[in-house]
Design an enzyme around this catalytic site. Structure first.
Site, short mmCIF file in Angstrom:
data_model
loop_
_atom_site.label_atom_id
_atom_site.label_comp_id
_atom_site.label_asym_id
_atom_site.label_seq_id
_atom_site.Cartn_x
_atom_site.Cartn_y
_atom_site.Cartn_z
N GLY A 45 5.66 14.30 -2.59
CA GLY A 45 6.70 14.39 -3.67
C GLY A 45 7.16 15.89 -3.35
O GLY A 45 8.46 16.08 -3.55
N MET A 67 5.78 12.25 6.27
CA MET A 67 6.39 11.42 5.33
C MET A 67 7.64 12.06 4.69
O MET A 67 8.40 10.95 4.36
CB MET A 67 5.09 10.64 4.38
CG MET A 67 5.80 9.63 3.65
SD MET A 67 6.24 8.23 4.46
CE MET A 67 8.05 7.87 3.99
N ASN A 107 2.37 2.61 -1.38
CA ASN A 107 1.60 1.65 -0.58
C ASN A 107 0.84 0.81 -1.46
O ASN A 107 0.49 1.03 -2.70
CB ASN A 107 0.64 2.31 0.31
CG ASN A 107 1.27 2.60 1.78
OD1 ASN A 107 2.08 1.70 2.08
ND2 ASN A 107 0.86 3.73 2.30
N ASP A 161 7.15 4.95 10.58
CA ASP A 161 6.88 4.14 11.69
C ASP A 161 7.88 4.54 13.01
O ASP A 161 7.46 4.42 14.04
CB ASP A 161 6.68 2.56 11.39
CG ASP A 161 5.60 2.35 10.21
OD1 ASP A 161 4.50 2.84 10.45
OD2 ASP A 161 6.03 1.54 9.09
N HIS A 210 4.55 -2.70 6.97
CA HIS A 210 4.24 -1.38 7.06
C HIS A 210 2.75 -1.14 6.67
O HIS A 210 2.02 -0.78 5.57
CB HIS A 210 4.65 -0.29 5.99
CG HIS A 210 4.10 1.03 6.17
ND1 HIS A 210 4.39 2.17 7.28
CD2 HIS A 210 3.56 1.77 5.30
CE1 HIS A 210 3.81 3.01 6.83
NE2 HIS A 210 3.18 2.86 5.67
N1 NAD Z 1 5.82 4.23 3.10
C1 NAD Z 1 4.98 4.95 3.88
O1 NAD Z 1 5.14 5.09 5.12
C2 NAD Z 1 3.99 5.89 3.00
C3 NAD Z 1 3.64 7.08 4.20
C4 NAD Z 1 2.61 8.16 3.36
C5 NAD Z 1 2.07 7.80 2.16
N2 NAD Z 1 2.78 6.51 1.47
C6 NAD Z 1 2.14 6.33 0.24
O2 NAD Z 1 2.80 7.19 -0.89
C7 NAD Z 1 1.98 7.16 -2.00
C8 NAD Z 1 1.90 8.74 -2.36
O3 NAD Z 1 1.09 9.54 -1.43
P1 NAD Z 1 0.69 11.06 -1.84
O4 NAD Z 1 0.24 11.25 -0.47
O5 NAD Z 1 2.18 12.01 -2.30
O6 NAD Z 1 -0.19 10.98 -2.90
P2 NAD Z 1 -0.54 12.05 -3.95
O7 NAD Z 1 -1.52 11.66 -4.89
O8 NAD Z 1 -0.75 13.30 -3.58
O9 NAD Z 1 0.73 12.03 -4.76
C9 NAD Z 1 1.11 10.94 -5.91
C10 NAD Z 1 1.73 11.53 -7.11
O10 NAD Z 1 2.14 10.30 -7.78
C11 NAD Z 1 2.06 10.79 -9.10
N3 NAD Z 1 1.83 9.61 -10.10
C12 NAD Z 1 0.82 8.75 -10.33
N4 NAD Z 1 1.13 7.95 -11.19
C13 NAD Z 1 2.27 8.07 -11.62
C14 NAD Z 1 3.42 7.38 -12.49
N5 NAD Z 1 2.82 6.46 -13.20
N6 NAD Z 1 4.57 7.98 -12.53
C15 NAD Z 1 5.05 8.71 -11.71
N7 NAD Z 1 3.95 9.66 -10.94
C16 NAD Z 1 2.92 9.10 -10.74
C17 NAD Z 1 0.97 11.59 -9.24
O11 NAD Z 1 0.76 12.43 -10.34
C18 NAD Z 1 1.03 12.33 -8.00
O12 NAD Z 1 1.61 13.56 -8.15
C19 NAD Z 1 0.68 6.51 -1.79
O13 NAD Z 1 0.44 5.20 -2.27
C20 NAD Z 1 0.64 6.51 -0.17
O14 NAD Z 1 0.02 5.54 0.50
C21 NAD Z 1 3.52 5.92 2.09
O1 LMR Z 2 -1.69 5.40 6.19
C1 LMR Z 2 -1.17 5.62 5.01
O2 LMR Z 2 -1.99 5.10 4.06
C2 LMR Z 2 -0.09 6.23 4.64
C3 LMR Z 2 1.01 5.87 5.23
O3 LMR Z 2 1.16 4.46 4.91
C4 LMR Z 2 1.18 6.09 6.45
O4 LMR Z 2 1.61 5.25 7.41
O5 LMR Z 2 0.85 7.43 6.97
#
Ligand code: NAD
Ligand code: LMR
Length: 356
Positions: free
Chosen positions: A57, A271, A162, A193, A220
């Protein structure tokens, strides 16, 4: 005559009346925002980031503040948004930044938005699969999507949380329940990806990654991430060893980062880059630019599964056209069978979470 403190109190009362509570956190002491001569946001799109204080974020907020298509940027999280908002709002780029903290301010964060980007939720630690995040993240995504239905049902949603293979079906069911579902407007973000595939393929071929375009289809997670190396642009060929190496590396790119971070989370910087790249094409589509094609996990009839990632054409209404897979070689056809089996289970798990 009125004293300075009386005048300040009066201004504070007027400001409190003019702005909903969620916006007051941008009011500092001294000259109040309401006294400034700014006429409001320039023309452009209104974008909300839900989970804006997290690992993804924060850099995502920074990069979206730099995007000239964005006029208003709403940063929502359940923690730490005042700090992130104050910090990002000092950047001398066009977007007006507002912060929103906690569920009581979710509706204010979402009202009037054109695009909602959702990276809220917990990330993986070494040894976990993305599906291990389901129990926590499914509920978070449901709550946030209920907010989208209430406050900005026409917004495009870019879902990052995720497991994407399940959270997108969850979001779809929430929107169906609320009567606001438009399949074209719900897009699972699989851009990382593609970004990884372009990078790794460019390394192997000795090319600039910006010149390489690798379609990545399916979903994914693990084997559902299916790079179509036979369709790489510029056209090229790979040895069987290169195909095995590249397919494994692209499918396990997330795990590579999770292990390197050794317990402190998963991919955040790459990301955020990928999310901004994807958000930018969505906004250009909304603006009416022609010929915008990217991969995304969307409602689809390309296979027998209700959701599938392929190239889509983005336009004023979101994913206006879902493009076919194109010709696959034998290796890719075998990969597709494995991908579909796992995807079917993940999709069903998401649907059942809301329907049960
Ligand atoms: N789609 C993709 O390719 C991809 C890639 C990387 C990570 N992700 C996913 O993205 C998500 C976040 O990853 P991150 O590294 O930023 O995690 P993080 O823990 O650093 O940040 C997540 C944020 O979400 C907030 N949060 C939790 N509950 C919430 C709610 N109800 N409302 C609003 N905010 C809320 C937390 O306070 C935190 O600030 C994870 O599920 C991760 O697996 C997806
Ligand atoms: O691998 C993960 O859990 C985060 C994300 O989906 C990624 O592809 O980096």
């Amino acid at each position: 005559m009125q004293s300075t403190s009386e005048a300040n109190q009066r201004i504070a009362r007027i400001a409190a009346h003019l702005h909903p509570p969620s916006l007051q956190m941008e009011e500092n002491s001294g000259l109040r925002r309401s006294m400034c001569r700014a006429k409001g946001a320039a023309p452009g799109f209104k974008v909300a980031i839900l989970g804006a204080a997290g690992g993804i974020g924060q850099p995502l907020s920074l990069l979206m503040k730099m995007n000239p298509l964005v006029s208003v940027l709403h940063l929502y999280d359940v923690v730490n948004t005042p700090g992130v908002t104050a910090d990002v709002s000092h950047m001398d780029t066009g977007a007006v930044v507002r912060g929103f903290l906690g569920q009581a301010q979710l509706d204010d964060a979402l009202t009037g938005m054109d695009l909602v980007i959702i990276p809220a939720g917990v990330p993986r630690k070494p040894g976990m699969t993305r599906d291990d995040l389901f129990n926590i993240n499914a509920g978070i995504v449901r709550t946030l999507c209920e907010g989208v239905s209430r406050c900005c049902p026409k917004a495009l949603v870019n879902l990052i949380s995720n497991p994407v293979n399940s959270t997108v079906p969850i979001a779809a069911e929430v929107f169906k329940k609320a009567g606001t579902y438009d399949p074209k407007r719900l897009l699972g973000v699989t851009m990382l990806d593609v970004v990884r595939a372009n990078t790794f393929v460019a390394e192997v071929l000795g090319l600039d990654p910006r010149e390489v375009d690798v379609p990545v289809v399916g979903g994914h997670a693990g084997v559902t991430i299916l790079p179509l190396l036979s369709q790489v642009k510029p056209p090229c060929s790979f040895s069987p060893e290169e195909i095995t190496y590249l397919t494994n590396r692209i499918q396990n790119g997330g795990t590579e980062v999770v292990e390197a971070k050794a317990g402190s989370g998963s991919a955040t910087l790459s990301m955020a880059y990928a999310a901004v790249k994807f958000a930018d094409v969505c906004l250009r589509g909304l603006r009416g630019d022609a010929g915008i094609i990217e991969c995304s996990f969307v409602a689809s009839q390309v296979t027998e599964l209700p959701f599938f990632a392929t190239k889509v054409r983005l336009g004023r209404n979101g994913a206006e056209e879902v493009l076919p897979l194109g010709p696959l070689n034998e290796f890719e056809r075998a990969g597709l069978v494995k991908a579909k089996k796992e995807l079917a289970e993940s999709i069903q798990k998401g649907v059942s979470f809301i329907k049960k």
